[in-house]
Write a protein that holds these residues in place. Structure first.
Motif, PDB file in Angstrom:
ATOM      1  N   SER A   1     -11.300 -21.833 -44.081  1.00 26.26           N
ATOM      2  CA  SER A   1     -10.676 -20.530 -43.504  1.00 26.26           C
ATOM      3  C   SER A   1     -10.140 -20.308 -42.430  1.00 26.26           C
ATOM      4  O   SER A   1      -9.469 -20.181 -41.698  1.00 26.26           O
ATOM      5  CB  SER A   1     -11.149 -18.593 -44.208  1.00 26.26           C
ATOM      6  OG  SER A   1     -10.743 -18.873 -45.202  1.00 26.26           O
ATOM      7  N   ALA A   2     -11.196 -21.201 -41.565  1.00 27.48           N
ATOM      8  CA  ALA A   2     -12.182 -21.262 -39.925  1.00 27.48           C
ATOM      9  C   ALA A   2     -10.386 -21.855 -39.585  1.00 27.48           C
ATOM     10  O   ALA A   2     -10.355 -21.483 -38.342  1.00 27.48           O
ATOM     11  CB  ALA A   2     -12.891 -21.673 -39.568  1.00 27.48           C
ATOM     12  N   ALA A   3     -10.295 -23.131 -40.019  1.00 25.44           N
ATOM     13  CA  ALA A   3     -10.052 -24.007 -39.732  1.00 25.44           C
ATOM     14  C   ALA A   3      -7.843 -23.562 -40.115  1.00 25.44           C
ATOM     15  O   ALA A   3      -7.584 -24.008 -39.141  1.00 25.44           O
ATOM     16  CB  ALA A   3      -9.695 -25.340 -41.190  1.00 25.44           C
ATOM     17  N   ALA A   4      -8.007 -22.643 -41.340  1.00 26.51           N
ATOM     18  CA  ALA A   4      -6.654 -21.883 -41.723  1.00 26.51           C
ATOM     19  C   ALA A   4      -6.124 -21.718 -40.175  1.00 26.51           C
ATOM     20  O   ALA A   4      -5.239 -21.461 -39.252  1.00 26.51           O
ATOM     21  CB  ALA A   4      -6.364 -21.487 -41.400  1.00 26.51           C
ATOM     22  N   LEU A   5      -7.141 -20.334 -39.583  1.00 29.63           N
ATOM     23  CA  LEU A   5      -7.090 -19.245 -38.143  1.00 29.63           C
ATOM     24  C   LEU A   5      -6.847 -20.337 -37.110  1.00 29.63           C
ATOM     25  O   LEU A   5      -6.024 -19.879 -36.683  1.00 29.63           O
ATOM     26  CB  LEU A   5      -8.270 -18.588 -38.179  1.00 29.63           C
ATOM     27  CG  LEU A   5      -8.520 -17.298 -37.295  1.00 29.63           C
ATOM     28  CD1 LEU A   5      -7.274 -17.022 -36.804  1.00 29.63           C
ATOM     29  CD2 LEU A   5      -9.740 -16.875 -36.885  1.00 29.63           C
ATOM     30  N   LEU A   6      -8.011 -21.359 -37.052  1.00 30.70           N
ATOM     31  CA  LEU A   6      -7.470 -22.408 -36.006  1.00 30.70           C
ATOM     32  C   LEU A   6      -6.115 -23.220 -35.865  1.00 30.70           C
ATOM     33  O   LEU A   6      -5.436 -23.559 -34.927  1.00 30.70           O
ATOM     34  CB  LEU A   6      -8.705 -22.933 -35.613  1.00 30.70           C
ATOM     35  CG  LEU A   6     -10.006 -22.305 -35.123  1.00 30.70           C
ATOM     36  CD1 LEU A   6     -11.107 -23.641 -35.437  1.00 30.70           C
ATOM     37  CD2 LEU A   6      -9.851 -21.856 -34.125  1.00 30.70           C
ATOM     38  N   SER A   7      -5.702 -22.776 -36.788  1.00 33.08           N
ATOM     39  CA  SER A   7      -4.082 -23.703 -36.406  1.00 33.08           C
ATOM     40  C   SER A   7      -3.201 -22.466 -36.406  1.00 33.08           C
ATOM     41  O   SER A   7      -2.291 -23.033 -36.287  1.00 33.08           O
ATOM     42  CB  SER A   7      -3.882 -24.641 -38.502  1.00 33.08           C
ATOM     43  OG  SER A   7      -3.767 -23.684 -39.336  1.00 33.08           O
TER      44      SER A   7
END
Lengths: 261, 156
Positions: free
Chosen positions: B110-116
């Motif tokens: 989820s964090a990686a999706a947010l940061l993308s």
């Protein structure tokens, strides 16, 4: 979950043909249906997926309306309608959580007609048109009761046309665990009338609060709602809130929506 | 049974699945990618979050056949090619963003999706984005710090 046959057509025509099979059911984003299947509350023989039908996806904005393909996700609505119809975008962006919004679809929400879902309120309050493979249905004629709509067994929503009001706002009081609306109020102000739709509150599902509409059409101000109340006997009473609690919330959320317009 | 094809962590894979086989089950049992965890199996906890075509989704609430011909990234795909931890994973270690670790694969995805989508998220935006990821050790404070640390690292 019980076993079923899985079909993944690539055109609307093929999907409609698949739906005419015995025991067939549509699956859109599956965010409600898959948990339902896991609980064995549904046991279709055939699941017809809409995931590979590109003509069901996408949003087109014209001067007066936003047309959303039935298999468009909440995340896509939140993104693509932000400029043309911020109230609809905001509603979409507050459903569930980000991962759910990447799967759940407009058509799925409207076809399921969960009594606490958000989109039925938007459809009813804007006077949307539900477009299927065979006809156009006014939102006023579409939502018949909880989990019940005017759709025939083998009929498929292809898109939903939302008129863009001069001003609109949606206020949702969330049930904190599910993020569904304990009560949600969608207010649309058009040049000649105001429409108010309430979700989450009533035993019979989403409804228009006509008394509030009349008062707001006469004078569009939160003060116009003073003293107005829905009929408590028609409200849902459950572990999350009594009839009196929901009755009060309907008035509060509607006032907030008017104030935010 | 039907054959499903997809690209998982850069590798083309296929397997025989039933219509009712969930993506989470295909990843764990079919591909033995057991980093994707199943916590609640009711799409509430977020331990099973993976990316399908770049979007975070809950793999316990998607059928494997729905991911046909998609590109899927799991927690295993977040590591660097040499096997060392990727930036978001390393940030979780550096900031003690995990205690028991069960929710961590979903948190990282989820964090990686947010940061993308947003390379400079504020704390409120991070917490809002993690609405569907539950940590029962209640380690949210350091999870937020880890994501802020990863954001700084990615922006550097």
């Amino acid at each position: 979950m019980y076993s079923f046959e899985f079909e993944r057509p690539t055109t609307i025509d093929d999907a409609v043909a698949a739906l005419s099979r015995s025991g067939a059911q549509v699956i859109a984003g599956g965010q409600t249906l898959i948990p339902t299947l896991k609980n064995r509350l549904a046991s279709p023989d055939v699941l017809v997926s809409l995931g590979a039908i590109s003509e069901l996806r996408g949003i087109s904005v014209s001067s007066g309306s936003v047309v959303v393909g039935a298999a468009t996700t909440h995340a896509e609505v939140a993104h693509s309608a932000a400029e043309a119809f911020p109230a609809l975008s905001g509603l979409a962006n507050n459903i569930g959580d980000p991962a759910v919004r990447n799967r759940g679809t407009v058509g799925g929400s409207i076809a399921n007609n969960d009594p606490s879902a958000c989109y039925p309120a938007a459809a009813l309050a804007t006077g949307a048109t539900i477009i299927t493979n065979s006809r156009r249905i006014a939102a006023d004629d579409f939502f018949l009761g909880i989990f019940e709509t005017a759709l025939d067994e083998d009929e498929l929503i292809t898109s939903v046309e939302f008129p863009i009001p001069a001003a609109a706002n949606y206020q949702k009081f969330e049930q904190p665990a599910s993020r569904f609306a304990l009560v949600g109020a969608f207010v649309s102000r058009f040049d000649t009338c105001v429409r108010v739709a309430i979700t989450g509150a009533a035993d019979s599902g989403v409804f228009r609060w006509s008394e509030a509409e009349k008062a707001l059409t006469a004078s569009f101000s939160p003060d116009s709602l003073a003293g107005l109340s829905v009929e408590a006997d028609d409200m849902i009473s459950d572990v999350h809130g009594s009839q009196a609690y929901r009755t009060n919330l309907v008035a509060v959320m509607t006032r907030r929506a008017v104030a935010a317009c | 049974m039907a054959t499903v094809h997809m690209v998982v962590n850069g590798r083309e894979v296929s397997g025989e699945v039933e219509g009712r086989t969930l993506l989470s089950d295909f990843l764990r049992n079919g591909l033995k990618l057991t980093g994707t965890h199943i916590g609640c199996d009711t799409s509430q906890c977020g331990a099973c979050v993976v990316h399908v075509n770049g979007k975070a989704i809950k793999s316990c609430t998607m059928f494997a056949l729905e991911a046909s011909d998609s590109t899927v990234t799991t927690i295993e795909g977040m590591a660097n090619e040499d096997g060392s931890l990727g930036i978001v994973q390393q940030a979780f270690q550096d900031h003690h963003g995990l205690q028991c670790g069960f929710c961590t694969p979903g948190m990282v995805m989820s964090a990686a999706a947010l940061l993308s989508e947003n390379l400079t998220p504020g704390e409120a935006e991070i917490r809002d984005y993690l609405e569907g990821n539950i940590c029962r050790c209640t380690g949210y404070q350091n999870i937020v710090k880890a994501i802020q640390g990863a954001a700084e690292e990615l922006a550097a």
